[in-house]
Structures are given as structure tokens and as C-alpha cells.
Design an enzyme around this catalytic site. Structure first.
Site, mmCIF file in Angstrom:
data_model
loop_
_atom_site.group_PDB
_atom_site.id
_atom_site.type_symbol
_atom_site.label_atom_id
_atom_site.label_comp_id
_atom_site.label_asym_id
_atom_site.label_seq_id
_atom_site.Cartn_x
_atom_site.Cartn_y
_atom_site.Cartn_z
ATOM 1 N N LYS A 195 5.045 3.966 -10.370
ATOM 2 C CA LYS A 195 3.774 3.848 -9.648
ATOM 3 C C LYS A 195 2.614 3.486 -10.573
ATOM 4 O O LYS A 195 1.765 2.668 -10.217
ATOM 5 C CB LYS A 195 3.482 5.144 -8.906
ATOM 6 C CG LYS A 195 4.453 5.399 -7.748
ATOM 7 C CD LYS A 195 4.306 6.820 -7.239
ATOM 8 C CE LYS A 195 5.218 7.117 -6.056
ATOM 9 N NZ LYS A 195 5.269 8.569 -5.775
ATOM 10 N N VAL A 242 2.528 3.317 -3.452
ATOM 11 C CA VAL A 242 1.863 4.306 -4.311
ATOM 12 C C VAL A 242 0.986 5.210 -3.456
ATOM 13 O O VAL A 242 0.177 4.741 -2.665
ATOM 14 C CB VAL A 242 0.978 3.622 -5.377
ATOM 15 C CG1 VAL A 242 0.316 4.664 -6.270
ATOM 16 C CG2 VAL A 242 1.783 2.642 -6.212
ATOM 17 N N GLU A 289 0.825 -1.212 0.000
ATOM 18 C CA GLU A 289 0.000 0.000 0.000
ATOM 19 C C GLU A 289 0.861 1.266 0.000
ATOM 20 O O GLU A 289 0.517 2.271 -0.624
ATOM 21 C CB GLU A 289 -0.912 -0.014 1.238
ATOM 22 C CG GLU A 289 -1.920 1.110 1.306
ATOM 23 C CD GLU A 289 -2.917 1.091 0.162
ATOM 24 O OE1 GLU A 289 -3.787 0.219 0.135
ATOM 25 O OE2 GLU A 289 -2.801 1.938 -0.740
#
Lengths: 440, 440
Positions: A202, A129, A126
Site C-alpha cells: 500500500k 488502499v 481507490e
């Protein structure tokens, strides 16, 4: 029954993670079942923002990933090696992984996720990004019944800070960058941020998760904001747009199992949900069937937000271990994983070459100040099947006429061939700028 | 190994849910392991948007919640009874629940969650707040390591649509409401929407989940948008604000285990993340330590978005059952639940009375057009410890002077006692409007 955590790295994010674990009051009570067992650092003597018993500090990182007592490894050291090697060893030892390392996951997710699947462990990311913004887990869990059509976002805080200041102050890129470096918002070497590499890492990760398949990071085209000048910011404003550096991943309409994934500065209509995301804030807009547009917004970096994401991943693994620990197994004895949170890829995606995409474009031309130039440009675009939304002769600049064009949605290939022909025109002084425009 | 689903209700959301389950291509593959076993409806003969085999339709709802083959019940019938009774029976029978019923959960969560805990089943309700916006699960899972300070949001699409049109068209509430009813954006009986009851149900649910404790819905104060006139919209605009109906839940600074939870129209600074959320869109802003501000945005209603949330909950339960099915048990044999997704409350919260809160206020006075009136009002506020941010004599209206006041953050009790004294002044014609203002 507690869960033992091995922490690789005690920099900003590592210290933020320790701080949360040390202050569980008013947080979820499951936090109290997590125990920091070992912390790997480069130097034992460095002064730190958090107090960690010296008995659990070590410079021997391999001893952490090989420690049989440790259940979960948190990798917040960054860089490709030795992070990759340590994570693979930890996985082979049956440990679950929490990582904030976007560069590593973008480039080596295939190897890491395959190993995790083989050994029945989770790799949660988590924090990789959007800092503290919940977006990876919502994509995996809350939007999992949708057919995702696109994921796009402002996923680099440094460039968004620079672009916001350029808009607010009418300043040039180089001046704002220098000031951002002075203030600590940009690195001494700003390449990964301003040239779009960080955003490309990302968007590759988001695309892979949103569409459930492997995305080859090396094929993701990537254009940064160095070429975005004060003039472009000002013209965008006049035309009702704002310029943002976007990472964009969309399903291709024309080819099956193909995604268009890229990073580039983009003119957004001011009414677009991402247009009002300013300063260091990040936001990710997901479009799916049947959910429509949903957006996730927050601070994309910093110790606190990133540690929030790291500890949430830790708690999610702990929660799953509580439900299924030592009991749910596959036939061969490998632990069974939650199919929404497991990270095995379901397919491989091709990346559509940029020239096959359709887009709206903005272009600024400097030409001789003669009658008929607008007509010549317009005709040339028309000859190449490029339909125009607007063509405006703006101010004069150094005796040259400045002409700004916005197209409708056209094939990039058509647009480029029109530009190639315009470049040969005698009346042209230069093509000052070409940018992409998001359709309304 | 599939999971059998019993569906209570085949209206808009029920039909949307069936549609997703019937078209699994490009969605998460776990969807194919869900099977609709029975569907409870009011009439077997009604024409429907989805095709469901008549053999699984029944009007005998009790037969669904008592069917031993069914693993998960989806309640999308709405209303308090018989939904409550059916859900409790299903829970007693060991079935997991997915519900979109915000009114039921806001009022009876205590009873339902206790029963679920006792029987070791999940009650998931992503669809109850914010339609398809992932917010419940992110609060439970992705933000679980934070100390939540506040949750606030635009959580009623109808009122946001009405307020947006009032801003854009300079129209009055009653005219826009009538048009919204004609267009199907507002119900024939708009009470639950425009008087804030629906938003109060939703903020009660969000507060309970964000802070991890029971919130008594009946103590949540609730003011709708009927009193928001064209004048307030226009003055707010002039002062740099926009008016939104917000549900707000905050931890009280002064009293332990106390929350301030309420719904009221609110003046937001135009730079606030919620200020640009328009039309039927919803957004929820969460502030936590250390994550800072994160916001979730999307369509707050409609068949598609709501069904997206319902099916996500179904998949989450299926995923957990795969990991822990028939194996993870407590000592007494009750199945062990994922502690982040289980819904047992950890404590009870008191709700702070409105008059003890601190807030900024906006007030509009109609007074006689005499010199010294502004001074009189200013002095009176000062006497009651109400510090003013601005006091402006605006236009005249019907021979009266119109004075608009915005306070700093003050105690509501102080502000009310100042108003009571002003009401007795000879120069006052009327207090035309009092609204709350969100601090920057």
C-alpha cells in the site's frame, strides 16, 4: 445511455459492490446508469449473500474481459494471476478498470498503467488502499497542486487492531494474534499482515501516486510487528509514545529523484495525529507544500467500505465517459484521458537504502547491573556521532539492568555502527529491542 | 493549448494562488498549462507579497469577467457584493468559477448553481470549507455512492483555537479571545467566528453537497461559544468529555426530505475522532452507508492551505476541459458537465426545527444547599420523560450547591419543558449552563 460493468469475483467486496448497485435510492443518481452485465465466479452453485440472476453468472472469466458490450471491468478477485492477465486483456480491449488488488498494483503497476495509457483507458484503485477512505483520488485531484513532502499512514487494520489490544490489555503479541485469528480479524496465515507486506504494497502505491513516479516495490524495506513485545509497549507509554506500524514515504533531502519508502513499527509522540487511530481504523497523513498536514481516516477494510470505494471509482469513470465519450481523442485516435486521473508515471524514483536515512531510534539493552554502564553506552553513542535525547536505567529483570535509550535524529549508519560496538561490550547481555521513533 | 485564468482579488489567498502557479516544479505538470491573464485588485499601487506584471493588474473587475479570452474565474475577494454580481456575469459569459467565498455560496448557491447549470459551467468551491482539507471533492466524487447519514465537523479554526487554549490554560473565554486577537488568530470583530455564523455557512454548504439538495441557510440555527465558561470546560473534562464548536447536519429519522442542520458547542466523548482535533486544525467527519465513518483533517485556513484548494479546483476544471472541450454537448448546445462535479441540486430539503430533535444534554444548576434538591430535579426531569445518565452534586460555589446533569438521548422539547418547570422552583438560584452532548 448506460454503462455495462463486468465483475470479476463475487466474494465479500464483489457482493458489497452488487448490493450498492442494487439499492440506488438516496445515492448519486448516476448509479442507475450502471448495469452489471456479467459476473465471473469460481463456482456457479455457491450460496451467496446477494441475489444475482444466474443468467449473468459465468465461470469463464475470459468471456467477460472479451465481451464487446462491457465498458468497465471491476476486478475484486485478488491474487496476481489470473487477475493480471485478465486486466491486461480487458485494457487491450479498450475497457476501463476498477480494482481493489493492492498486491497486483504494487508489483505490476508499470505494465498495467503503460497498457492503460496506450489504449486510453482508466485504471482506478481507490479500494486498494485504506478501504473506504478517500485517499487515492484526493491525492490525484485535491492535492495535485502541492509539492508532496511525505505520505505516511496506518494502512493495515489487522496489525493496528493487535497493537491497540496489546496497549489496552498489556497482552503479548502471540496471545492477541491467536485471539484475533479466532475472531476473524486476522487470517489463518497472518504473514502478509503482521510481517508488513500488505502495508508495503500500500505505501508503494501511495508513494507512486503522491510523488507521480514509479516505485520499485521490491526495494521497499519492510519490518513487521512480531518483535514488538509487551515491554516495548510499556516503555513507549512511559516515555510519552505509542507504537504503530507505519508505512512511510518521504522525498529524500540528499539525493534528487529519490524517495525513502519503508514499513516498520514506529514510536509516535502521543500528540501526533496518527497516535489516536486505534482498532481496525486506518489513517493516512499527507504533508505537502503549501497545504501542510492533512489526514484521511476511516475503516481500512470490510465489504461496505471497500465496496464504497469500488463504486465511487465506477461512478467517476461513468462521469468522465459522459463528458468525453466518443469525442475527445488524441491525434492517433486514442481516447484522451483526464490528466489527473490517468495513471501514467511521470518519472522513475530511486529508493534510498535504509542505512542512508536519518531517524530517531529507541533501543532497550539488558546489561550487567554495574556502575558505569550508562556512561559506557553514552560514550559509545557519542563516539559514533549519535546524540541521545534520553538514557534511562529502568527496572531490573532477572538480575540484569534494563537500559532504555532514545536518540535524537541521527544517521541510521552511525546508529548501527554504535550498536555493533555495544554488542562487543562485556557488560552487555543483549540488545532486546531496536525501534524507530518519529520526530515531533 | 493553455487555460486563461482571471483572478478577482490579490489578498492572502489570491497571492498564495499566484505563488503556486508561478512555481510549478514538482507539482502536477498540468499547472504549466494555466496562465494568469488578468488580476483584479482594489489598488494598483499597493505593495504585494507576490510579483505580478503590472500590465495584467486592473481595478476594473467587470473587464475581467467580460474578457472573452478568459476560461476560468477565481473569486477570492470575499464579501457578497460585488462578488455575486461578478460571478453571475462570468457564468453568463460561459466561464467556469473557482471560489473560496463561503458566505456567498451559503446564501446564494441556488442562484449561482442554477445559472451554472444553464450555461454549462463548473462552480468549484473546495476552498470554501476546511481550507486545504480535501472534503468537498471527496464528498462529490469519492463518497458519491453512499447514503450519507451525517456530516459534522470542527470547521472554524478561531473558535477551536480559543477552546483549546481554554482547556490547556484553564482560562476564561474573554481573556483568550483578547489574546487571540492580539496574535492575529481572531479578527478585530470576531462575531462571525465566535457566534458561529462562519461555521453555519460552512455546514450549510457541506449539507447541501453531502445530501445533494438545497439547504436554506437562514433556517440553520446557530449558537456560538461566548457562553462556554471555564466551569463548563472543567466539568466536561471531569465527566470524560471535551467541548468543541460543531457544525452538524443529519438526515431526520422522522420526516422525509428533512435535515437537522445546526451549529452549537458540543460535549464530545474523549474517544470521539473529533475530540483530539486541537488548535487551529479543522476536521470533518462523514458517516455514510456503507462506508461507515470517515474523517478529513487539516489546517482550515491560511494562505497556503486555501490556495492549495483553489489551485486544485483550477486543475480539475482544466483536466475536464481537456477531456471534453468543445465536444461533449447537450442537445441544445450547452456543454455537458461531469455529473459528479456539476453543482445542480437534486431536491429541496426542509430543516427540522431544533425542538423536534433528539439529543443528550448537559446542564449545570446553582441551587440552595438543601437536602432533597437532587431528588426534586430528578423527579421533574422524570415527569417530562427526560431520562438521566448522571446527576452529580459538585462543589459549592458562593454558598450555593452546584448540580451537574447529563441526560440520555431525549426530545429537546421535553428537556426544555423540564427546564421551564425547574426555573420556577424556589430552591433554584440559576440555570448556569445548558449544552448539547454527542452520544457515544
Amino acid at each position: 445511455m448506460g454503462f455495462k460493468v463486468g465483475l470479476l469475483g463475487l466474494g465479500t467486496v464483489g457482493a458489497g459492490t452488487v448490493q450498492i448497485l442494487q439499492t440506488p435510492d438516496q445515492r448519486h443518481p448516476l448509479l442507475t446508469e450502471l448495469e452489471i452485465h456479467k459476473v465471473g465466479v469460481r463456482s456457479l452453485s455457491k450460496a451467496r449473500d446477494v441475489s444475482v440472476p444466474s443468467s449473468i453468472l459465468t465461470t469463464d472469466l475470459a468471456s467477460i474481459v472479451n465481451d464487446p458490450e462491457i465498458d468497465i471491468i471491476v476486478e475484486v478477485m485478488g491474487g496476481i494471476e489470473p487477475a493480471r492477465e485478465l486486466i491486461l486483456t480487458a485494457i487491450a480491449n479498450g475497457k476501463h478498470i476498477v480494482t481493489a488488488n493492492k498486491a497486483l498494483i504494487a508489483k505490476h503497476s508499470d505494465e498495467i498503467f503503460s497498457a492503460a495509457e496506450k489504449h486510453g483507458v482508466y485504471v482506478l484503485l481507490e479500494a486498494a488502499v485504506g478501504g473506504g477512505i478517500p485517499v487515492i483520488e484526493p491525492l490525484k485531484q485535491s492535492l495535485c497542486s502541492n509539492r508532496i513532502q511525505s505520505v505516511m499512514g496506518i494502512i493495515n487494520g489487522t496489525t493496528n487492531y493487535i497493537l491497540t489490544r496489546m496497549v489496552n490489555e498489556g497482552a503479548e503479541f502471540a496471545d492477541v494474534l491467536a485471539d484475533a485469528q479466532r475472531l476473524g480479524y486476522a487470517e489463518a496465515d497472518p504473514t502478509a499482515d503482521v510481517d508488513g507486506g500488505d502495508a508495503a504494497d500500500k505505501i508503494s502505491i501511495l508513494a507512486a501516486l503522491a510523488f507521480g513516479g514509479r516505485v520499485d516495490r521490491s526495494q521497499v524495506s519492510c519490518e513487521g510487528i512480531r518483535e514488538v513485545g509487551r515491554s516495548e509497549i510499556a516503555y513507549a507509554e512511559k516515555l510519552g509514545f505509542v507504537i504503530k506500524l507505519l508505512g512511510i514515504a518521504e522525498r529524500s533531502d540528499s539525493a534528487p529523484n529519490t524517495l525513502a519508502v519503508r514499513v516498520h513499527p514506529t514510536l509516535l509522540p502521543k500528540s501526533h495525529p496518527l497516535a489516536n487511530v486505534n482498532d481496525v481504523y486506518n489513517a493516512i497523513l499527507v504533508e505537502g507544500d503549501p497545504v501542510g498536514q492533512v489526514m484521511f481516516f476511516g475503516r481500512g477494510a470490510g465489504a461496505g467500505p471497500t465496496a464504497s470505494a469500488v463504486t465511487a471509482d465506477l461512478l467517476n469513470i461513468a462521469a468522465l465517459l459522459k463528458v468525453g465519450r466518443d469525442c475527445a481523442k488524441q491525434a492517433d485516435g486514442t481516447p484522451l484521458l483526464d490528466p489527473l486521473l490517468a495513471c501514467a508515471y511521470r518519472q522513475e524514483f530511486a529508493i534510498a537504502p535504509l542505512e542512508t536515512l536519518e531517524s530517531k531510534f529507541y533501543a532497550r539493552f539488558l546489561t550487567q547491573d554495574l556502575p558505569g554502564v550508562i556512561g559506557k553506552l553514552g560514550t559509545c553513542f557519542g563516539d559514533h556521532h549519535v546524540s541521545l535525547e534520553s538514557i534511562v536505567q529502568a527496572d531490573k529483570r532477572d538480575g540484569l539492568a534494563e537500559i532504555v535509550v532514545v536518540t535524537h535524529v541521527v544517521k541510521e549508519g552511525d546508529f548501527r555502527s554504535a550498536l555493533a560496538e555495544i554488542e562487543q561490550m562485556n557488560v552487555l547481555s543483549s540488545i532486546a529491542s531496536v525501534l524507530r521513533v518519529l520526530p515531533t
